[in-house]
Every structure is written in C-alpha cells, then in structure tokens.
Motif scaffolding. Structure first.
Motif, short mmCIF file in Angstrom:
data_model
loop_
_atom_site.label_atom_id
_atom_site.label_comp_id
_atom_site.label_asym_id
_atom_site.label_seq_id
_atom_site.Cartn_x
_atom_site.Cartn_y
_atom_site.Cartn_z
N TRP A 71 -10.56 10.97 10.96
CA TRP A 71 -9.12 11.25 11.01
C TRP A 71 -8.36 9.93 11.00
O TRP A 71 -8.78 9.03 10.28
N ALA A 72 -7.34 9.82 11.85
CA ALA A 72 -6.45 8.66 11.80
C ALA A 72 -7.14 7.34 12.08
O ALA A 72 -6.62 6.27 11.75
N GLU A 73 -8.33 7.39 12.69
CA GLU A 73 -9.02 6.15 13.05
C GLU A 73 -9.71 5.50 11.85
O GLU A 73 -10.22 4.38 11.97
N SER A 74 -9.71 6.19 10.70
CA SER A 74 -10.47 5.70 9.55
C SER A 74 -10.05 4.28 9.16
O SER A 74 -10.90 3.41 8.96
N SER A 110 -7.29 13.33 2.98
CA SER A 110 -6.18 12.46 3.40
C SER A 110 -6.67 11.09 3.87
O SER A 110 -5.88 10.15 3.95
N GLN A 111 -7.95 10.95 4.19
CA GLN A 111 -8.46 9.65 4.64
C GLN A 111 -9.08 8.85 3.50
O GLN A 111 -9.37 7.66 3.66
N PHE A 126 -3.51 3.79 18.48
CA PHE A 126 -2.90 4.48 17.35
C PHE A 126 -1.80 3.62 16.74
O PHE A 126 -1.62 3.56 15.52
N LEU A 183 -2.44 1.12 14.08
CA LEU A 183 -2.61 1.64 12.72
C LEU A 183 -1.53 1.11 11.78
O LEU A 183 -1.79 0.84 10.61
#
Lengths: 363, 221
Positions: A271-274, A296-297, B127, B130
């Motif tokens: 997810w967002a950590e990619s 999306s990643q 986060f 990012l």
C-alpha cells in the motif's frame, strides 16, 4: 353526508401503483422478497410506502419507503417459509392511494447463484485451457514464454550479492496469507531461497503478518533442505516485525540502511509504504526487483526500482524461475485466455457500434 | 504424509471455497464464513504467539552478537514487555480499567493512550515522509532518459497543469484534456493490467488447489 363523501372520493384523484408483484428474491441466501410495481401516472407523487401483511394477521406494517421514480423494493426483513403479501401506498403532499394487494409469496434460500453464471463459464473455459496446455507440457511439447526482464535479473542480482558478500532482502508484501499476491510471493520466495542456499548468500525476510511469517519460515526452510543446504538455514533469516503498516516500513527501512543488502525484493501486496521502501532501497544502491498486483502502487515501483513485475508477471514468476513444464503450461493457458478476452472485447465493440446490439448486457 | 496432508487440505478447502462462491445457501455460506473468519482468527492467534517468539528471538540474537545498533533491541524488547503488561493487566481505556494502575495524577498510560499518543503520531510521521519520497521519486522519473520516461513526463506535466487554475488560464481545454488522459488511456491500461491480474489469480489458485504449484511448500514433489 353521502354527498360530501362522494365529493372527497372524486377529489381524491391520486392513482395508486398497479401490477404489484412480490416474489422470492432470486440467487440469494433467503430472507428477502423482491417487489416490483408499475409507477403511478400522477406527477404529484412524492414517494411510495411499502406495506407488508403476514398471513393470518390483520395488520399492515410499513416496511420501507421508495422514491417517486422507484419501481422496485427489496424487503430483507422477512423469514423463510412464512407467507407475506404487499401493498404499495402512493404518497403525495396531500393524500395517499393504496394499490391492490399482491399475491401471497414466500422466500427461501437458493442452491445456485445464476448471476455468477458468466464467471462460472469463464472460469470453466479458462480451466480447460490451462489443463490443455498442462497436458501439452506433460508431452514435452516446447512452449514459448516471452522474456521477463525482472525475472531474468534475479540470477544477476543474486550473483551480485554473492560477489559483494552482502545479503538479499525479500519483503513478501504486507498482506495476509489469503491474498493471492502473498501466495504468489511465497512461491517466488521458495525459488529465491533455493538460489541463496546454493550461493550461500545471506537472506533477510522481515514479515508483517504472523501467519505469513510461519508460512515463509517453512518455505525458506524447505527450500534450503531441497537445495541440500539444510545446515545453512538459520531461524533468524525469517522474522516477524510488527503488524503496524508504517512501523513495519520504518523497520524495513532501518534494515536496508544498516545491513545494506545488495538486492531488495519487494514482491506481493503493498500500500502507501511502497514508495517509502523503494526509495530508501534506491538510496542504498541496491538492485531492486519489485512485483505487485496493486495497480495504484505500480507507478511508484516502476519509478524507484530497477525491475518491476507488473500484475500477472507476479503470478508467472515462480513458473518462469523454476522452468517446471507443468507450471509453464498454466502460463500458456493464461495467455490464450487473454487472447480470448481480447477477441470478445473487439467483437463486442464492433457489434455494439455497428449493429447497436446491447452486447454489454451479456457480460 | 507431511506433504500429502497439506495438499489434501488445500484441495478440499480450495474446491469448497470456489463452490461457496456460486452457492448462496445458508448452510454453505455459514461454513464458508466460519472458515474465513473464526478458523482464520484461531490460526492467527496461534501464529501471533510464534510471531512474538520470533521478535524476542531476533532481538536476543542481536544483543548476544552485539550487532550494529544492538542497544535499540533492548528498547524494542522493553517496549514489547511494557505494552503487553499494560494491555493484559492495565485495561484498554479508563472505562475498562484492569488490575494494574495506568495513571499517575493526570497522566494516563493505558493501552488506548499509548496507541493515541505514541503509535498514531509515529505512524503519521512515517506517512508524512512519503511526500519527500514522492518528490525525490518524481525527480528521478521525470528525467527524460528514454521515450517512455518522456511520455510519462509529458503526461504528468499535462495532468498537473490541468489540475490547477493556471492551466485553464493558459490553455482553456487543458483541464478537459487532462481529464481525458486520466479516464481514457489511463483506465484502458489499468483494465488491461486488471485482466492479467484476474487471470493470474485464478491460474495461481487453480495450480495450488490441484497441487501443481508447490512453491508454498518449499517446492519439489
């Protein structure tokens, strides 16, 4: 008195809905009745009120409201085996009008969901194609599989790590074991572990999910045993970190910065950590091979990694690496299924455009 | 038997999972839900014990070997022990207190307070990083090294410009064109990938159910 009642009746011109039909909701697990009706022709209608009567009872209960443009309603607060009938009440600003009651109906659970028939047919065709090509592979008929650069680079990446005397970091995504991407990643991990066992390269596998941790540990252990290097397997190669997404990302970033692995594999569901993982890996100078089915990643991995397995390549990887004919046969089946889908899309589009056929409803 | 038993379990449960997809009857549905929820939860509970064991073992090895930054392993182990003690004996929040006191004066350190005041800020910090990683990745991606990178650069430039009022000011149809890029070529590519993913998922499941793919067992026959 009679005159005034007649007047009220004449003034009450709101027409009720007609053709109220109640029937068991198809393709469900029971407990639901589907109602349909023909809308009132009046323009003053505000909404429809759905009334239900249980057989043997005198009262009508309101079970729901539907907008003025609605002509169907699902009553999912009914019990299987009990008979119900319905009335639809037309509601305007000033008055209401009742429809004739529907026939009594009863709901029950079904044994087959016909809505899923296209998926079943598609899966059967797909399965037949896979079985056919597995059969061909069994007869040693050579199957052509296109080159996948990311997978060709695995050997090179492992060789580089061995030469540099550094380790390999393998992150099998952050999802649980019920995710197909995680299972595909476990298959690839098995192949990578066999090669690290052969070369004697240190392997680091941090994990986020406790079940994936136990599976990954067994996979690596079995691979080392299969490679004849059971002695080289170390329990600490595969370890559980945390189930917190960003705590896991921070831990893996720390490993990359401290241990400086020569190669990083990010294969599975991310997810967002990619990007946090891939960018940190890029700054350490490691060769990075990523693979995910998270659409999306993908851009993040394509940007920050040297090689990226896009979508289906992730599922083809273990076959590609192991070169087992049976697994390669399945990939061929996939390719022909895609060709079939492509042909269907083109034919459907042509039919829709030229003959104005409602082909989109087929699927 | 060590290999045959897992293969048999996978075959039976795999076929059942596929069958449950098309049979909505409550008998099948309830078994399916029990397998997916209750059984999986029980397995997770057991594997969590193994997971915690793994964390302890991993850090103890680091401490014993005096590996790089080994003192941090003490912090990890102490944090694990303290949070486990608070979670087990201190209660989740003041509304459900445990036997262990979890406040000193006005300062609370029950499980929810630890989560709200330590976990969430730390996760938010990670986060937030990012944004910086995106900037550095964008810089790398937007260097027009080859045709693909150039196309990516042009598309990204149009999309970014189309998303701000300046874009409309400069070229009136630019926002519509940006929207078209997003909804037509981008969606087409995404759907192509999704087809492959769908087929790949089914193929992988099928190979595992039929016992052709045994990589998850460490490979071999």
């Amino acid at each position: 008195m009679t005159l005034s009642l007649s007047l009220i009746f004449l003034l009450s011109s709101l027409s009720p809905p007609t053709d109220v039909i109640a029937r068991d909701k198809p393709n469900d697990s029971g407990g639901a009745i589907l109602l349909t009706w023909t809308r009132s022709s009046d323009t003053t209608v505000v909404s429809y009120r759905v009334l239900r009567q249980t057989e043997g009872k005198a009262t009508w209960d309101t079970v729901g409201l539907a907008g003025r443009l609605a002509n169907r309603f699902t009553d999912d607060e009914v019990q299987d085996g009990i008979r119900y009938r319905y009335q639809i009440l037309t509601v305007s600003e000033t008055e209401t009008a009742e429809s004739a009651p529907s026939e009594y109906t009863v709901c029950s659970p079904q044994w087959f969901n016909f809505d899923r028939m296209p998926a079943v047919i598609g899966t059967i065709i797909f399965t037949c194609l896979i079985v056919f090509f597995i059969g061909r592979a069994k007869r040693n008929i050579k199957l052509f599989i296109r080159r996948i650069a990311g997978l060709d680079a695995v050997e090179e990446a492992l060789g580089r790590a061995t030469e540099m005397g550094r380790g390999i970091l393998y992150v099998p995504g952050l999802s649980s074991i019920d995710d197909v991407a995680t299972i595909a990643s476990m298959n690839i991990l098995g192949e990578v572990a066999k090669k690290t066992a052969k070369f004697g390269t240190p392997l680091i596998v941090p994990l986020r999910d406790p079940i994936v941790y136990t599976v990954a540990r067994e996979v690596v252990k079995e691979s080392y045993t299969a490679a004849g290097r059971a002695d080289a397997f170390n329990q600490d190669m595969v370890f559980y970190v945390t189930d917190q997404q960003f705590a896991f990302a921070a831990a893996v970033d720390g490993i990359m910065v401290r241990e400086k692995p020569a190669t990083n594999f990010f294969i599975g569901m991310f997810w967002a950590e990619s990007l946090i993982l891939a960018e940190t890996g890029a700054t350490t100078g490691a060769i990075q091979i990523a693979g995910t089915d998270a659409v999306s990643q993908l851009p993040f991995f394509i940007t920050a990694c040297d090689y990226t397995l896009i979508g289906e390549e992730l599922y083809a990887a273990s076959a590609y690496l192991s070169r087992e004919p049976l697994l390669l046969g399945a990939i061929k089946g996939q390719d022909y299924s895609k060709l079939l889908i492509l042909v269907l899309i083109v034919v459907s589009t042509i039919l829709a455009l030229t003959a104005n056929l409602p082909v989109q409803n087929i699927f | 038997m060590k290999r045959r038993l897992p293969l048999m379990i996978v075959l039976v449960l795999g076929i059942f999972g596929a069958v449950a997809f098309v049979i909505p009857h409550p008998i099948v549905k309830s078994i399916d839900e029990t397998m997916r929820n209750d059984v999986l939860r029980i397995i997770t509970a057991f594997s969590l014990v193994l997971g915690v064991g793994s964390i302890i073992q991993h850090h103890l090895i680091k401490i014993r070997r005096k590996a790089e930054h080994w003192p941090f392993s003490y912090i990890a182990l102490i944090s694990l022990a303290v949070s486990a003690a608070i979670g087990l004996f201190g209660g989740i929040d003041p509304a459900s207190p445990g036997i262990l006191p979890t406040h000193i004066g006005g300062f609370s350190f029950h499980m929810q307070a630890l989560y709200d005041n330590i976990m969430i800020p730390l996760a938010s910090t990670m986060f937030a990083l990012l944004a910086f990683f995106m900037a550095s990745a964008a810089y790398r991606a937007f260097r027009a090294r080859n045709l693909e990178a150039t196309l990516l650069l042009i598309a990204a430039f149009i999309l970014m410009l189309g998303a701000v009022p300046l874009g409309r000011m400069l070229i009136r149809p630019l926002p519509d064109f940006a929207e078209w890029i997003l909804t037509v070529p981008n969606t087409a590519a995404k759907r192509g990938i999704m087809f492959g993913i769908g087929l790949g998922s089914i193929a992988t499941s099928l190979k595992i159910i039929l016992g052709i793919e045994r990589g998850w067992l460490g490979g071999g026959g």
